[in-house]
Design a protein around this motif. Sequence first.
Motif, PDB file in Angstrom:
ATOM      1  N   ASP A   1       1.091  -1.232   0.019  1.00 60.77           N
ATOM      2  CA  ASP A   1       0.045   0.133  -0.158  1.00 60.77           C
ATOM      3  C   ASP A   1       0.850   1.210  -0.016  1.00 60.77           C
ATOM      4  OD1 ASP A   1      -2.343  -1.369   0.074  1.00 60.77           O
ATOM      5  OD2 ASP A   1      -2.454  -1.535   2.188  1.00 60.77           O
ATOM      6  N   THR A   2       0.519   2.247  -0.929  1.00 59.67           N
ATOM      7  CA  THR A   2       1.199   3.608  -0.999  1.00 59.67           C
ATOM      8  C   THR A   2       0.277   4.394  -1.655  1.00 59.67           C
ATOM      9  OG1 THR A   2       3.179   4.922  -1.495  1.00 59.67           O
ATOM     10  CG2 THR A   2       2.590   2.922  -3.112  1.00 59.67           C
ATOM     11  N   PRO A   3      -0.051   5.557  -1.123  1.00 62.23           N
ATOM     12  CA  PRO A   3      -0.978   6.197  -1.861  1.00 62.23           C
ATOM     13  C   PRO A   3      -0.692   6.563  -3.204  1.00 62.23           C
ATOM     14  CG  PRO A   3      -0.002   7.376   0.173  1.00 62.23           C
ATOM     15  CD  PRO A   3       1.004   6.162  -0.258  1.00 62.23           C
ATOM     16  N   ALA A   4      -1.959   6.679  -3.956  1.00 67.20           N
ATOM     17  CA  ALA A   4      -2.023   6.921  -5.625  1.00 67.20           C
ATOM     18  C   ALA A   4      -1.196   8.432  -5.820  1.00 67.20           C
ATOM     19  CB  ALA A   4      -3.194   7.157  -5.800  1.00 67.20           C
ATOM     20  N   PHE A   5      -0.684   8.618  -7.033  1.00 68.44           N
ATOM     21  CA  PHE A   5       0.027   9.545  -7.350  1.00 68.44           C
ATOM     22  C   PHE A   5       0.085   9.919  -8.811  1.00 68.44           C
ATOM     23  CE2 PHE A   5       3.019   6.140  -7.677  1.00 68.44           C
ATOM     24  CZ  PHE A   5       4.022   6.334  -8.940  1.00 68.44           C
ATOM     25  N   ALA A   6       0.919  11.072  -9.303  1.00 68.00           N
ATOM     26  CA  ALA A   6       0.826  11.249 -10.489  1.00 68.00           C
ATOM     27  C   ALA A   6       2.043  12.208 -10.466  1.00 68.00           C
ATOM     28  CB  ALA A   6      -0.231  12.093 -11.021  1.00 68.00           C
ATOM     29  N   VAL A   7       3.039  12.061 -11.698  1.00 68.16           N
ATOM     30  CA  VAL A   7       4.211  12.983 -12.051  1.00 68.16           C
ATOM     31  C   VAL A   7       3.723  13.878 -12.832  1.00 68.16           C
ATOM     32  CG1 VAL A   7       6.555  13.054 -12.906  1.00 68.16           C
ATOM     33  CG2 VAL A   7       5.656  10.796 -11.709  1.00 68.16           C
ATOM     34  N   VAL A   8       4.163  15.093 -12.790  1.00 70.01           N
ATOM     35  CA  VAL A   8       3.670  16.002 -13.230  1.00 70.01           C
ATOM     36  C   VAL A   8       4.625  17.147 -13.848  1.00 70.01           C
ATOM     37  CG1 VAL A   8       1.417  16.203 -12.053  1.00 70.01           C
ATOM     38  CG2 VAL A   8       3.078  17.666 -11.092  1.00 70.01           C
ATOM     39  N   ASP A   9       4.245  17.724 -15.035  1.00 68.81           N
ATOM     40  CA  ASP A   9       5.019  18.751 -15.598  1.00 68.81           C
ATOM     41  C   ASP A   9       4.146  19.985 -15.823  1.00 68.81           C
ATOM     42  OD1 ASP A   9       7.192  19.993 -17.085  1.00 68.81           O
ATOM     43  OD2 ASP A   9       6.813  18.762 -19.014  1.00 68.81           O
ATOM     44  N   GLY A  10       4.551  20.927 -14.974  1.00 71.07           N
ATOM     45  CA  GLY A  10       3.910  22.436 -15.159  1.00 71.07           C
ATOM     46  C   GLY A  10       2.790  22.320 -14.270  1.00 71.07           C
TER      47      GLY A  10
ATOM     48  N   GLU B   1      -4.699  26.715  -3.713  1.00 65.69           N
ATOM     49  CA  GLU B   1      -3.344  26.445  -3.094  1.00 65.69           C
ATOM     50  C   GLU B   1      -2.439  25.763  -3.940  1.00 65.69           C
ATOM     51  OE1 GLU B   1      -3.979  24.608   0.768  1.00 65.69           O
ATOM     52  OE2 GLU B   1      -5.644  25.921   1.163  1.00 65.69           O
ATOM     53  N   VAL B   2      -2.964  25.485  -5.095  1.00 64.73           N
ATOM     54  CA  VAL B   2      -1.915  24.541  -5.893  1.00 64.73           C
ATOM     55  C   VAL B   2      -0.748  25.273  -6.423  1.00 64.73           C
ATOM     56  CG1 VAL B   2      -1.796  23.480  -8.282  1.00 64.73           C
ATOM     57  CG2 VAL B   2      -3.774  23.121  -6.561  1.00 64.73           C
ATOM     58  N   ALA B   3      -1.063  26.530  -7.232  1.00 67.63           N
ATOM     59  CA  ALA B   3      -0.004  27.258  -7.724  1.00 67.63           C
ATOM     60  C   ALA B   3       1.191  27.452  -6.713  1.00 67.63           C
ATOM     61  CB  ALA B   3      -0.383  28.701  -8.299  1.00 67.63           C
ATOM     62  N   PRO B   4       1.036  28.122  -5.530  1.00 68.70           N
ATOM     63  CA  PRO B   4       2.239  28.202  -4.623  1.00 68.70           C
ATOM     64  C   PRO B   4       3.046  26.962  -3.963  1.00 68.70           C
ATOM     65  CG  PRO B   4       0.056  28.568  -3.370  1.00 68.70           C
ATOM     66  CD  PRO B   4      -0.116  28.396  -4.848  1.00 68.70           C
ATOM     67  N   ALA B   5       2.023  25.967  -4.046  1.00 69.46           N
ATOM     68  CA  ALA B   5       2.470  24.578  -3.730  1.00 69.46           C
ATOM     69  C   ALA B   5       3.464  23.838  -4.969  1.00 69.46           C
ATOM     70  CB  ALA B   5       1.573  23.476  -3.439  1.00 69.46           C
ATOM     71  N   TRP B   6       3.074  24.323  -6.090  1.00 66.49           N
ATOM     72  CA  TRP B   6       3.867  23.788  -7.317  1.00 66.49           C
ATOM     73  C   TRP B   6       4.965  24.539  -7.484  1.00 66.49           C
ATOM     74  CZ3 TRP B   6       5.188  26.408 -11.620  1.00 66.49           C
ATOM     75  CH2 TRP B   6       5.994  25.638 -12.475  1.00 66.49           C
ATOM     76  N   ARG B   7       5.038  25.629  -7.343  1.00 67.56           N
ATOM     77  CA  ARG B   7       6.236  26.541  -7.481  1.00 67.56           C
ATOM     78  C   ARG B   7       7.177  26.335  -6.200  1.00 67.56           C
ATOM     79  NH1 ARG B   7       2.672  30.791  -8.584  1.00 67.56           N
ATOM     80  NH2 ARG B   7       2.347  31.470  -6.166  1.00 67.56           N
TER      81      ARG B   7
ATOM     82  N   ALA C   1      -0.377  23.312 -14.961  1.00 67.65           N
ATOM     83  CA  ALA C   1      -1.503  22.820 -15.507  1.00 67.65           C
ATOM     84  C   ALA C   1      -1.897  21.277 -15.145  1.00 67.65           C
ATOM     85  CB  ALA C   1      -1.532  23.119 -17.024  1.00 67.65           C
ATOM     86  N   GLU C   2      -0.811  20.551 -15.309  1.00 73.13           N
ATOM     87  CA  GLU C   2      -0.844  19.126 -15.073  1.00 73.13           C
ATOM     88  C   GLU C   2      -0.891  19.103 -13.586  1.00 73.13           C
ATOM     89  OE1 GLU C   2       2.171  16.735 -16.627  1.00 73.13           O
ATOM     90  OE2 GLU C   2       1.908  17.456 -18.817  1.00 73.13           O
ATOM     91  N   THR C   3      -0.374  19.799 -12.694  1.00 77.26           N
ATOM     92  CA  THR C   3      -0.487  19.709 -11.171  1.00 77.26           C
ATOM     93  C   THR C   3      -1.759  20.001 -11.012  1.00 77.26           C
ATOM     94  OG1 THR C   3       1.707  20.467 -10.988  1.00 77.26           O
ATOM     95  CG2 THR C   3       0.392  20.525  -9.106  1.00 77.26           C
ATOM     96  N   GLN C   4      -2.602  21.117 -11.365  1.00 75.59           N
ATOM     97  CA  GLN C   4      -3.909  21.210 -11.134  1.00 75.59           C
ATOM     98  C   GLN C   4      -4.686  20.283 -11.439  1.00 75.59           C
ATOM     99  OE1 GLN C   4      -4.057  25.144 -13.250  1.00 75.59           O
ATOM    100  NE2 GLN C   4      -3.989  26.204 -11.389  1.00 75.59           N
ATOM    101  N   ALA C   5      -4.720  19.520 -12.723  1.00 75.43           N
ATOM    102  CA  ALA C   5      -5.360  18.542 -13.191  1.00 75.43           C
ATOM    103  C   ALA C   5      -5.228  17.168 -12.541  1.00 75.43           C
ATOM    104  CB  ALA C   5      -5.050  18.285 -14.703  1.00 75.43           C
ATOM    105  N   ALA C   6      -4.080  16.752 -11.862  1.00 75.76           N
ATOM    106  CA  ALA C   6      -3.841  15.789 -11.298  1.00 75.76           C
ATOM    107  C   ALA C   6      -4.381  15.844  -9.602  1.00 75.76           C
ATOM    108  CB  ALA C   6      -2.158  15.545 -11.223  1.00 75.76           C
ATOM    109  N   ALA C   7      -4.163  16.822  -9.220  1.00 72.97           N
ATOM    110  CA  ALA C   7      -4.890  17.228  -8.102  1.00 72.97           C
ATOM    111  C   ALA C   7      -6.376  16.820  -7.921  1.00 72.97           C
ATOM    112  CB  ALA C   7      -4.355  18.654  -7.327  1.00 72.97           C
ATOM    113  N   ALA C   8      -7.015  17.482  -8.942  1.00 71.20           N
ATOM    114  CA  ALA C   8      -8.644  17.323  -9.129  1.00 71.20           C
ATOM    115  C   ALA C   8      -8.969  15.975  -9.303  1.00 71.20           C
ATOM    116  CB  ALA C   8      -8.904  18.273 -10.273  1.00 71.20           C
ATOM    117  N   ARG C   9      -8.018  15.197  -9.965  1.00 67.73           N
ATOM    118  CA  ARG C   9      -8.407  13.915 -10.245  1.00 67.73           C
ATOM    119  C   ARG C   9      -8.189  13.065  -9.277  1.00 67.73           C
ATOM    120  NH1 ARG C   9      -4.943  13.605 -13.956  1.00 67.73           N
ATOM    121  NH2 ARG C   9      -3.276  12.282 -13.040  1.00 67.73           N
ATOM    122  N   LEU C  10      -7.113  13.523  -8.424  1.00 67.51           N
ATOM    123  CA  LEU C  10      -6.594  12.436  -7.096  1.00 67.51           C
ATOM    124  C   LEU C  10      -7.767  12.700  -5.858  1.00 67.51           C
ATOM    125  CD1 LEU C  10      -2.697  12.557  -7.131  1.00 67.51           C
ATOM    126  CD2 LEU C  10      -4.225  10.511  -7.398  1.00 67.51           C
TER     127      LEU C  10
END
Length: 329
Positions: A119-128, A164-170, A130-139
């Motif tokens: 068991d390990t939490p679901a995840f996504a590798v993101v590039d940029g 809160e996504v943008a500052p976290a991604w930066r 926009a991908e971070t926002q999409a992955a967060a909404a999906r998870l």
Amino acid sequence: MTDTMDFGRVAVLMGGWSAERDVSLNSGQAVFDALAGQGIDTVAIDLHREDARELGRILREQDVDRVFIALHGRGGEDGQVQALLDLLDVPYTGSGMAASAVGMDKVLCKRIWQSAGLDTPAFAVVDGLAETQAAAARLGWPVIVKPTADGSSVGVSKVDGPDEVAPAWREAAAHGPVMVERFVAGGEYTVTILAGKTLPAIRIEASGEHAFYDYQAKYEAEDTGYRIPCGLAADEERRMAAAAREAFELIGATGWGRVDFIRDPDGRHWLIEVNTVPGMTGHSLVPMAAREVGMDFPALCRSILEQTLAPKTAAHGGADGGESVHGAV
């Protein structure tokens, strides 16, 4: 007990050039003091990036026989210095090059665990962003946004919603490639591995101002709580210890390290990460677990160093059993 003369001269490598440099300097100084205080011929080396290619010369000039690695993060915990020491044929503490690289790469580590059914939490590798926002909404909210490498929770943020996504991604992107991970609510636990055996689990209780066990909670806050014994029933702690050993061995890690978990309200143990060169500061968890089984800090450092006396095929190959230390699970 090994005679101090058997070690020859020991270099404690500390500092480095990662975001965890200050923690490494504290760890290294503590290890140096512990080894030197036992009469072991010890030298402290503050390794900088420009020194790495000259490491062989530095070790020869210091007449070093073996190395205690107290480097955290990139350059020291990711297989780079291990590869150099392998080429120099100098024994060193902890995992070998390949396992160190895997342990530092959260994505590869999690994929190995997933392939084994752990068991390990679901995840996504993101590039940029926009991908971070999409992955967060999906998870699904909340999520954790963090670098795929680095340790000590550097660049890690808990994100509760889209704003809160943008500052976290930066923050994460400042430290390299980024991943988004599903947040698992529950208690935070850690299990130390020492010479293939486990020490008692510790429950970490960050204060209310910290959403999780972040950098400040680890190294700066004075109100972070540590429960040892951790409060789990004996059978459940044994189950967590077994999962820690399996997770550690699956990536080829050896010697010593730490495996971190989240225990959800249903009692499911979610693997978060493995640390192949854990901190050895006054706030650190490995020394805390060792004290619980009667091993003081100098004895712990010596035990880790003694692993360098074993043949390299044993020291940096498979783990040596699945038992406990002094009755720990």
